[in-house]
Design an enzyme around this catalytic site. Sequence first.
Site, PDB file in Angstrom:
ATOM      1  CG  HIS A 191      41.319  37.238  48.552  1.00 43.57           C
ATOM      2  ND1 HIS A 191      41.593  36.241  46.914  1.00 43.57           N
ATOM      3  CD2 HIS A 191      41.098  36.837  49.315  1.00 43.57           C
ATOM      4  CE1 HIS A 191      40.728  35.313  47.497  1.00 43.57           C
ATOM      5  NE2 HIS A 191      40.188  35.487  48.810  1.00 43.57           N
ATOM      6  CG  ASP A 209      40.985  33.710  44.200  1.00 43.89           C
ATOM      7  OD1 ASP A 209      41.555  33.216  43.380  1.00 43.89           O
ATOM      8  OD2 ASP A 209      39.925  33.608  45.205  1.00 43.89           O
ATOM      9  CD  GLU A 263      41.958  33.091  32.442  1.00 48.47           C
ATOM     10  OE1 GLU A 263      42.344  32.913  33.633  1.00 48.47           O
ATOM     11  OE2 GLU A 263      41.427  33.640  31.215  1.00 48.47           O
ATOM     12  CD  GLU A 297      43.521  33.160  22.608  1.00 48.38           C
ATOM     13  OE1 GLU A 297      44.043  32.077  22.232  1.00 48.38           O
ATOM     14  OE2 GLU A 297      42.848  33.879  22.623  1.00 48.38           O
ATOM     15  CE  LYS A 352      37.099  35.945  51.615  1.00 48.06           C
ATOM     16  NZ  LYS A 352      36.412  35.164  51.656  1.00 48.06           N
ATOM     17  CG  PHE A 383      44.241  35.579  58.942  1.00 45.88           C
ATOM     18  CD1 PHE A 383      45.233  34.235  57.920  1.00 45.88           C
ATOM     19  CD2 PHE A 383      43.034  36.483  58.635  1.00 45.88           C
ATOM     20  CE1 PHE A 383      44.689  34.534  56.739  1.00 45.88           C
ATOM     21  CE2 PHE A 383      43.633  36.661  56.961  1.00 45.88           C
ATOM     22  CZ  PHE A 383      43.994  35.767  55.985  1.00 45.88           C
ATOM     23  NE  ARG A 421      39.866  31.217  42.695  1.00 49.18           N
ATOM     24  CZ  ARG A 421      40.324  29.524  43.494  1.00 49.18           C
ATOM     25  NH1 ARG A 421      40.177  28.780  43.157  1.00 49.18           N
ATOM     26  NH2 ARG A 421      41.228  29.924  44.474  1.00 49.18           N
ATOM     27  CE  LYS A 464      37.952  37.514  30.465  1.00 45.21           C
ATOM     28  NZ  LYS A 464      36.265  36.462  30.712  1.00 45.21           N
TER      29      LYS A 464
END
Length: 402
Positions: A16, A18, A44, A57, A176, A244, A258, A279
């Site tokens: 997917h 995201d 990101e 950063e 999904k 699809f 997201r 992170k």
Amino acid sequence: MRSTYLFTSESVSEGHPDKVSDQISDAIVDLLLSKDPEARVACETLTTTQRVVLAGELRCKGVYENGAWVDGALEEIEQTVRRTVREIGYEQDGFHWETLTFENHLHGQSAHIAQGVDASGNKDEGAGDQGIMFGFACDETPDLMPATIDYSHKILQRLATDRKSGAAPFLEPDAKSQVTLRYRDGKPVAATAIVVSTQHAPGYDEGAKEAELKDYVKGVVAEILPEGFLSDETRWHINPTGTFVIGGPDGDAGLTGRKIIVDTYGGASPHGGGAFSGKDPTKVDRSAAYISRYLAKNIVAAGIARRCTIQLSYAIGVSEPLSLYVDTHGTGTVGDERIEDAIRSIDKLGGLTPRGIRTHLKLNKPIYRRSAAYGHFGRAAEGDHFPWERTDLADDLKAALA
């Protein structure tokens, strides 16, 4: 709680858009932590047709020092991105690991953020940001996870395994799932609806090939769900839009962070709003959510409750949490306040400070890429991976409540 109701959770596959972004961001976290266990990272990722863009950063010895990139670092970051896309399985005209355009806009960490987080003098390491984080566990599955999200993840994991092994060569990476279960007396008893949308090879949207794909999906779901959950009354929606073929970042843009409900408890628990991927573990969005899950899971594993929600809150630059909240939803064997006191009394938790969490769970390691698809929770603790899923605190909690 209502005793009888329907509840639904969804999951998305590693392909997917995201989730492609999440995995790239965490692959960068792993790369930097492998160079410097004290690295600071906030990465990101944007994915779209034939393009990957990084922003954010960092501070990392051997990679970015004194405001400049170390020789070879930029190339290694790009290689990490392309390798991640290749491992997911994208070799399509609209998104291909080898030919996609790559942009790197990572830069040095803000000195004003660093001064709040870093330890100095008599000041302990502070939280990397303010925020609230939740952990949850329940006895619906052996993984101590809500059944709807647990089954949704496992369906897609099986599709990915079969796609990569060649057992289902008609599958492509994007997919999904959604599982709706009927609960009776607070326990899942039946599947009332199953939704699976999977990217597929051309031709698998009509005739015998479409039937082959749908029969395959139904067989996978039947193996994942407990016996008796599926019946003639179960509603099936397999690729309900029809074709699809175009999918992944070519079909829709992807962004890190997201899919926070997919990453956690499928809507069965509150969420503080902070994403995990990209992170480093000084960011309490990530580390405090992990320790909250760890505490909730150990409470349920210890038999102290059948269902448990934990909230922690932090202020940026401050080491001690501002609050600890426990809710066992009326299923606890002791009062929730006593459980809060028991948690505070366990010295090896390090007072739930960012440093204490990182030390107890050993989070300063390159362990995050694997967590970035199919949920951060309900996974098997294995080696250095998923340490927040261990139940090694159960005896300490029982002793503190004795």
